[in-house]
Scaffold this motif. Structure first.
Motif, PDB file in Angstrom:
ATOM      1  N   VAL A 203       0.813  -1.223   0.000  1.00 42.12           N
ATOM      2  CA  VAL A 203       0.000   0.000   0.000  1.00 42.12           C
ATOM      3  C   VAL A 203       0.847   1.274   0.000  1.00 42.12           C
ATOM      4  CG1 VAL A 203      -1.702   1.324   1.337  1.00 42.12           C
ATOM      5  CG2 VAL A 203      -1.961  -1.147   1.092  1.00 42.12           C
ATOM      6  N   THR A 204       1.957   1.269   0.743  1.00 45.69           N
ATOM      7  CA  THR A 204       2.732   2.505   0.916  1.00 45.69           C
ATOM      8  C   THR A 204       4.159   2.438   0.383  1.00 45.69           C
ATOM      9  OG1 THR A 204       3.631   1.959   3.108  1.00 45.69           O
ATOM     10  CG2 THR A 204       1.422   2.953   3.027  1.00 45.69           C
ATOM     11  N   GLY A 205       4.617   1.249  -0.002  1.00 44.75           N
ATOM     12  CA  GLY A 205       5.998   1.118  -0.436  1.00 44.75           C
ATOM     13  C   GLY A 205       6.984   1.028   0.715  1.00 44.75           C
ATOM     14  N   GLU A 206       6.479   0.780   1.932  1.00 45.82           N
ATOM     15  CA  GLU A 206       7.360   0.623   3.095  1.00 45.82           C
ATOM     16  C   GLU A 206       8.425  -0.434   2.813  1.00 45.82           C
ATOM     17  OE1 GLU A 206       7.077  -1.284   7.563  1.00 45.82           O
ATOM     18  OE2 GLU A 206       5.311  -0.239   6.819  1.00 45.82           O
ATOM     19  N   TYR A 207       9.636  -0.196   3.311  1.00 45.91           N
ATOM     20  CA  TYR A 207      10.728  -1.159   3.132  1.00 45.91           C
ATOM     21  C   TYR A 207      10.316  -2.550   3.589  1.00 45.91           C
ATOM     22  CZ  TYR A 207      14.845  -3.865   4.434  1.00 45.91           C
ATOM     23  OH  TYR A 207      15.749  -4.889   4.602  1.00 45.91           O
ATOM     24  N   ILE A 208      10.732  -3.533   2.820  1.00 47.49           N
ATOM     25  CA  ILE A 208      10.506  -4.924   3.199  1.00 47.49           C
ATOM     26  C   ILE A 208      11.691  -5.743   2.708  1.00 47.49           C
ATOM     27  CG2 ILE A 208       9.307  -5.752   1.114  1.00 47.49           C
ATOM     28  CD1 ILE A 208       7.271  -7.113   3.041  1.00 47.49           C
ATOM     29  N   CYS A 209      11.982  -6.832   3.382  1.00 47.17           N
ATOM     30  CA  CYS A 209      13.081  -7.714   2.981  1.00 47.17           C
ATOM     31  C   CYS A 209      12.554  -9.126   2.828  1.00 47.17           C
ATOM     32  CB  CYS A 209      14.209  -7.672   4.006  1.00 47.17           C
ATOM     33  SG  CYS A 209      15.545  -8.849   3.644  1.00 47.17           S
ATOM     34  N   MET A 347      -1.096   6.484   8.894  1.00 44.82           N
ATOM     35  CA  MET A 347      -2.158   6.400   7.888  1.00 44.82           C
ATOM     36  C   MET A 347      -2.064   7.531   6.864  1.00 44.82           C
ATOM     37  SD  MET A 347      -4.189   3.782   8.177  1.00 44.82           S
ATOM     38  CE  MET A 347      -5.777   4.286   7.497  1.00 44.82           C
ATOM     39  N   ALA A 348      -1.303   8.559   7.170  1.00 45.11           N
ATOM     40  CA  ALA A 348      -1.163   9.674   6.228  1.00 45.11           C
ATOM     41  C   ALA A 348      -0.508   9.228   4.927  1.00 45.11           C
ATOM     42  CB  ALA A 348      -0.363  10.802   6.872  1.00 45.11           C
ATOM     43  N   GLU A 349       0.218   8.104   4.969  1.00 38.16           N
ATOM     44  CA  GLU A 349       0.892   7.600   3.771  1.00 38.16           C
ATOM     45  C   GLU A 349      -0.009   6.728   2.904  1.00 38.16           C
ATOM     46  OE1 GLU A 349       4.784   5.962   4.339  1.00 38.16           O
ATOM     47  OE2 GLU A 349       5.049   7.000   6.247  1.00 38.16           O
ATOM     48  N   ARG A 411       2.748   2.037  13.965  1.00 30.30           N
ATOM     49  CA  ARG A 411       3.112   1.044  12.955  1.00 30.30           C
ATOM     50  C   ARG A 411       1.871   0.728  12.131  1.00 30.30           C
ATOM     51  NH1 ARG A 411       6.627  -3.706  14.958  1.00 30.30           N
ATOM     52  NH2 ARG A 411       8.211  -2.105  14.545  1.00 30.30           N
ATOM     53  N   LEU A 412       2.045   0.671  10.820  1.00 23.98           N
ATOM     54  CA  LEU A 412       0.913   0.445   9.937  1.00 23.98           C
ATOM     55  C   LEU A 412       0.579  -1.039   9.848  1.00 23.98           C
ATOM     56  CD1 LEU A 412      -1.039   1.987   8.102  1.00 23.98           C
ATOM     57  CD2 LEU A 412       0.511   1.533   6.197  1.00 23.98           C
ATOM     58  N   SER A 413      -0.564  -1.402  10.386  1.00 23.92           N
ATOM     59  CA  SER A 413      -1.109  -2.756  10.275  1.00 23.92           C
ATOM     60  C   SER A 413      -2.307  -2.713   9.337  1.00 23.92           C
ATOM     61  CB  SER A 413      -1.546  -3.281  11.646  1.00 23.92           C
ATOM     62  OG  SER A 413      -2.641  -2.497  12.137  1.00 23.92           O
ATOM     63  N   PHE A 414      -2.702  -3.863   8.837  1.00 26.59           N
ATOM     64  CA  PHE A 414      -3.930  -3.875   8.038  1.00 26.59           C
ATOM     65  C   PHE A 414      -5.128  -3.565   8.909  1.00 26.59           C
ATOM     66  CE2 PHE A 414      -7.445  -6.176   5.777  1.00 26.59           C
ATOM     67  CZ  PHE A 414      -7.559  -5.245   4.746  1.00 26.59           C
TER      68      PHE A 414
END
Length: 423
Positions: A203-209, A347-349, A411-414
């Protein structure tokens, strides 16, 4: 078993070189004998001249015999009162007051609370600490953060990772099974945490590995494979569980925070620990996490079905529910700290148009989580908690818990994203 840590230090496909500060991990019978040998050998740990053991009265009574050689060569031992001992600012104050000024190494002997207190104080004093887990009960033994309650607010505090872990099978296998079941529960919660991370990235492009994600899935595979043998007190099963818990901790260390291991399911646990909508409950961390996992999984299943039916719609974000926060967190004097925790608002992102477009992919991520029925069966097989009543809470608190829990962490959770969904 010695965990090969070099495999985690290699350049990663995500483009980062992950930091691993722990220097050695042993999971084996007699691991504390190895600790003693290393403390008495100059080229190993002999450089430390003022080590101190930290444990509580229950743990000391249970394991002092196994650690008497280590205790004999330590500067001091600090035995904390287990009753009402928590990972909070009061617990930190007690430990700091009792820890000799010249201490250059803390040996944390215990489970979650002892480790959080020791890792935080070690970080504050800039000294090293060693982990001796006495139960396979949590995944934070090698974490670089400490989950603390600070002035009533659940916070993730920066902390030191241990330089070594000595997980002695003879010790942690002998722990009360309830603690072991709590470790199983804590690990199973990763199904939700990983889904939340993947959705936030989508949804936001947050870093993930992807490699860290796979590390957590390996930990989950390990624990699910040994459930039946754990109940039979099989030593190899206990070592598998401890290995899985430490893998999860390494995933957090590699990320630099608890993102791979903690999200909506842990937010539920943290909310109940803050006691803003409930009285105090005598439940272990993992027990609350597994119940939170079941409730979140139920909610996600409803939304995934609505997405597939085409009845899930996105509406513009309406901002923090400040009146709700005031009525609940504010009643405990936590309004301002809760608002501060949620600033900036994650949530602003979230862009409404992008969210609408990726709903089908979100449903696919949710479908990758084992069903509620399957998760409940695994928990039952492992002697774990899966219902509100088992941890002393009323079912009437299910909806307010789901609504309020996103606000305990920035922290952004679903679960938090669902505040923009009509379903």
């Amino acid at each position: 078993m010695q965990i090969d840590l070099e495999q985690f230090r290699n350049p990663c496909s995500c483009g980062k070189i992950h930091e691993i500060s722990v220097q050695g991990i042993w999971i084996e019978e007699g691991a504390v004998k190895r600790l003693y040998q290393m403390l008495t050998e100059e080229e190993e740990l002999g450089e430390f001249i003022a080590p101190v053991i930290v444990w509580d009265d229950n743990i000391k009574e249970a394991v002092e015999k196994e650690l008497e050689d280590v205790e004999d060569i330590c500067l001091d031992e600090i035995c904390l009162e287990s009753e009402n001992l928590h990972a909070n600012n009061q617990g930190v104050e007690i430990l700091e007051q009792n820890l000799p000024e010249e201490t250059d190494l803390i040996i944390a002997v215990g489970s979650g609370t002892i480790h959080d207190l020791c890792r935080y104080v070690a970080y504050e004093r800039r000294i090293s600490f060693i982990s001796v887990p006495t139960a396979a009960s949590v995944d934070g033994f090698v974490s670089t953060v400490a989950a603390m309650t600070w002035d009533g607010m659940k916070k993730t505090m920066p902390a030191a990772a241990p330089i070594y872990v000595f997980a002695d099978t003879n010790i942690f296998k002998a722990a009360p099974y309830r603690l072991t079941a709590s470790g199983v529960s804590d690990l199973l919660g990763k199904y939700i945490a990983l889904a939340d991370w993947k959705i936030a990235h989508l949804v936001t492009g947050e870093y993930i590995c992807g490699e860290i994600i796979e590390l957590e899935y390996e930990a989950l595979k390990e624990v699910v494979s040994c459930i039946d043998d754990l109940c039979r007190k099989d030593g190899q099963a206990y070592e598998k569980l401890m290995y899985a818990l430490l893998l999860s901790g390494l995933a957090m260390q590699m990320t630099g925070n608890s993102r791979p291991a903690s999200c909506a399911e842990h937010h539920m646990s943290h909310l109940w620990e803050m006691e803003v909508i409930n009285e105090h409950i005598d439940a272990l961390h993992g027990e609350k996490v597994s119940v939170g996992m079941i409730l979140v999984r139920n909610k996600y299943a409803v939304i995934a079905e609505a997405i597939r039916k085409g009845s899930c719609r996105v509406h513009p974000y309406e901002g923090l529910e400040e009146e709700l926060i005031q009525d609940t967190f504010g009643s405990k004097g936590l309004y301002e700290s809760t608002i501060a925790e949620n600033t900036p608002d994650p949530m602003a992102e979230v862009d409404a148009g992008k969210l609408q477009a990726v709903l089908p992919q979100i449903a696919e991520i949710i479908d990758e989580i084992p069903t509620t029925k399957k998760l409940r069966n695994i928990l039952k097989d492992g002697g774990c908690c899966y219902s509100m009543g088992q941890i002393g809470l009323s079912d009437e608190l299910v909806e307010p818990s789901l609504q309020l829990s996103p606000y305990v962490r920035n922290r952004l959770s679903f679960n938090r994203i669902t505040k923009m969904l009509d379903y």
